[in-house]
Scaffold this active site. Sequence first.
Site, PDB file in Angstrom:
ATOM      1  N   HIS A  63     -12.811  -2.108   1.749  1.00 54.89           N
ATOM      2  CA  HIS A  63     -11.374  -2.254   2.012  1.00 54.89           C
ATOM      3  C   HIS A  63     -11.015  -1.912   3.461  1.00 54.89           C
ATOM      4  O   HIS A  63     -10.527  -2.770   4.186  1.00 54.89           O
ATOM      5  CB  HIS A  63     -10.593  -1.367   1.032  1.00 54.89           C
ATOM      6  CG  HIS A  63      -9.114  -1.524   1.095  1.00 54.89           C
ATOM      7  ND1 HIS A  63      -8.289  -1.226   0.023  1.00 54.89           N
ATOM      8  CD2 HIS A  63      -8.289  -1.892   2.098  1.00 54.89           C
ATOM      9  CE1 HIS A  63      -7.028  -1.450   0.376  1.00 54.89           C
ATOM     10  NE2 HIS A  63      -6.999  -1.846   1.634  1.00 54.89           N
TER      11      HIS A  63
ATOM     12  N   GLU B 204       0.818  -1.222   0.000  1.00 53.14           N
ATOM     13  CA  GLU B 204       0.000   0.000   0.000  1.00 53.14           C
ATOM     14  C   GLU B 204       0.852   1.272   0.000  1.00 53.14           C
ATOM     15  O   GLU B 204       0.341   2.363   0.279  1.00 53.14           O
ATOM     16  CB  GLU B 204      -0.926   0.011   1.222  1.00 53.14           C
ATOM     17  CG  GLU B 204      -1.929  -1.109   1.251  1.00 53.14           C
ATOM     18  CD  GLU B 204      -3.038  -0.982   0.218  1.00 53.14           C
ATOM     19  OE1 GLU B 204      -2.890  -0.163  -0.718  1.00 53.14           O
ATOM     20  OE2 GLU B 204      -4.043  -1.688   0.341  1.00 53.14           O
TER      21      GLU B 204
ATOM     22  N   TYR C 278      -8.867  21.255  22.640  1.00 56.58           N
ATOM     23  CA  TYR C 278      -9.088  20.259  23.698  1.00 56.58           C
ATOM     24  C   TYR C 278      -7.770  19.729  24.264  1.00 56.58           C
ATOM     25  O   TYR C 278      -6.792  19.591  23.547  1.00 56.58           O
ATOM     26  CB  TYR C 278      -9.907  19.102  23.120  1.00 56.58           C
ATOM     27  CG  TYR C 278     -10.136  17.973  24.086  1.00 56.58           C
ATOM     28  CD1 TYR C 278     -11.120  18.063  25.076  1.00 56.58           C
ATOM     29  CD2 TYR C 278      -9.389  16.800  24.018  1.00 56.58           C
ATOM     30  CE1 TYR C 278     -11.340  17.031  25.959  1.00 56.58           C
ATOM     31  CE2 TYR C 278      -9.605  15.758  24.892  1.00 56.58           C
ATOM     32  CZ  TYR C 278     -10.599  15.877  25.873  1.00 56.58           C
ATOM     33  OH  TYR C 278     -10.793  14.835  26.741  1.00 56.58           O
TER      34      TYR C 278
ATOM     35  N   HIS D  34      -3.229   2.782   8.253  1.00 54.02           N
ATOM     36  CA  HIS D  34      -4.232   2.124   7.402  1.00 54.02           C
ATOM     37  C   HIS D  34      -4.636   0.817   8.058  1.00 54.02           C
ATOM     38  O   HIS D  34      -3.780   0.025   8.464  1.00 54.02           O
ATOM     39  CB  HIS D  34      -3.640   1.861   6.017  1.00 54.02           C
ATOM     40  CG  HIS D  34      -4.455   0.897   5.191  1.00 54.02           C
ATOM     41  ND1 HIS D  34      -5.801   1.060   4.954  1.00 54.02           N
ATOM     42  CD2 HIS D  34      -4.091  -0.246   4.553  1.00 54.02           C
ATOM     43  CE1 HIS D  34      -6.237   0.067   4.195  1.00 54.02           C
ATOM     44  NE2 HIS D  34      -5.217  -0.743   3.946  1.00 54.02           N
TER      45      HIS D  34
ATOM     46  N   HIS E  92      -7.929  -2.473   8.386  1.00 50.17           N
ATOM     47  CA  HIS E  92      -9.083  -3.154   7.835  1.00 50.17           C
ATOM     48  C   HIS E  92     -10.117  -3.342   8.943  1.00 50.17           C
ATOM     49  O   HIS E  92     -10.762  -4.389   9.030  1.00 50.17           O
ATOM     50  CB  HIS E  92      -8.688  -4.505   7.243  1.00 50.17           C
ATOM     51  CG  HIS E  92      -7.835  -4.414   6.027  1.00 50.17           C
ATOM     52  ND1 HIS E  92      -7.398  -5.526   5.338  1.00 50.17           N
ATOM     53  CD2 HIS E  92      -7.329  -3.346   5.352  1.00 50.17           C
ATOM     54  CE1 HIS E  92      -6.658  -5.153   4.301  1.00 50.17           C
ATOM     55  NE2 HIS E  92      -6.595  -3.833   4.289  1.00 50.17           N
TER      56      HIS E  92
ATOM     57  N   TYR F  90     -20.274  13.954  17.544  1.00 53.56           N
ATOM     58  CA  TYR F  90     -19.516  15.201  17.337  1.00 53.56           C
ATOM     59  C   TYR F  90     -18.039  14.978  17.056  1.00 53.56           C
ATOM     60  O   TYR F  90     -17.350  15.869  16.551  1.00 53.56           O
ATOM     61  CB  TYR F  90     -19.707  16.152  18.519  1.00 53.56           C
ATOM     62  CG  TYR F  90     -19.075  15.730  19.821  1.00 53.56           C
ATOM     63  CD1 TYR F  90     -17.703  15.869  20.047  1.00 53.56           C
ATOM     64  CD2 TYR F  90     -19.860  15.215  20.859  1.00 53.56           C
ATOM     65  CE1 TYR F  90     -17.125  15.499  21.244  1.00 53.56           C
ATOM     66  CE2 TYR F  90     -19.279  14.852  22.065  1.00 53.56           C
ATOM     67  CZ  TYR F  90     -17.916  14.987  22.257  1.00 53.56           C
ATOM     68  OH  TYR F  90     -17.348  14.613  23.446  1.00 53.56           O
TER      69      TYR F  90
END
Length: 228
Positions: free
Chosen positions: A169, A89, A224, A107, A109, A128
């Site tokens: 994916h 990837e 925050y 990344h 799955h 939110y």
Amino acid sequence: MAEERRDPRGVRGVGAEEADAWEELVDTARRTVSDGLVVGTSGNVSVRVADTVLVTPSGVPYDRLTPDDVTGVDLDGRQVLGSLVPTSELPMHLAVYRSTDARAVVHTHAVHATAVSTLVSELPAIHYMTGALGGAVRVAPYATYGTDELAENMLHALADRFACLLQNHGTITYGSTLAQAYDRTAQLEWMCHLWLTARTVPGLTPNLLTEEQVAEAGERLRGYGQRA
């Protein structure tokens, strides 16, 4: 200063900052497994150090990675660190670094997020925390994994966002640190789980937030936490 030694492929030695970054990358990759966001080696993680991208190698279980397995490429994808083949990837990771100010990419799955990617073109604004990801999370149209087409689809879905879903994916998120990129991944999976749960209640439809409510939450979330 002595010239840095390189082997015939252009691979060089690992610097101290890269070694530290690799350790954090491996810890993060292992966490994606222990937290149930990936199975086996199905996800991948990268972090940028200067103009070098350290990335998990292809097909190697994360619990087997050692400090000697550092795998790195330049922004054109040429391998400059290690001997293991980078993740398949890699085009997605490099596309993010070339197009944003990202310093880390995760990344996965993740099962709930992947399920949502098969149902809608955009994750409904169920919470939110959507604001923490830059707004409504889009779904990038399906393309074969590891292709430039998938990377291009992903970039369109990521426009002005820190996360997107990849149809049939998984997920991809980025941040200024590995911790931030990982947290965004975990939040995205949680929101997908929340939406899938809420929409299964018979006879009721989940209440969704407006764009204005999401934008206001996003502004508040930027301030925050503790300040240095």
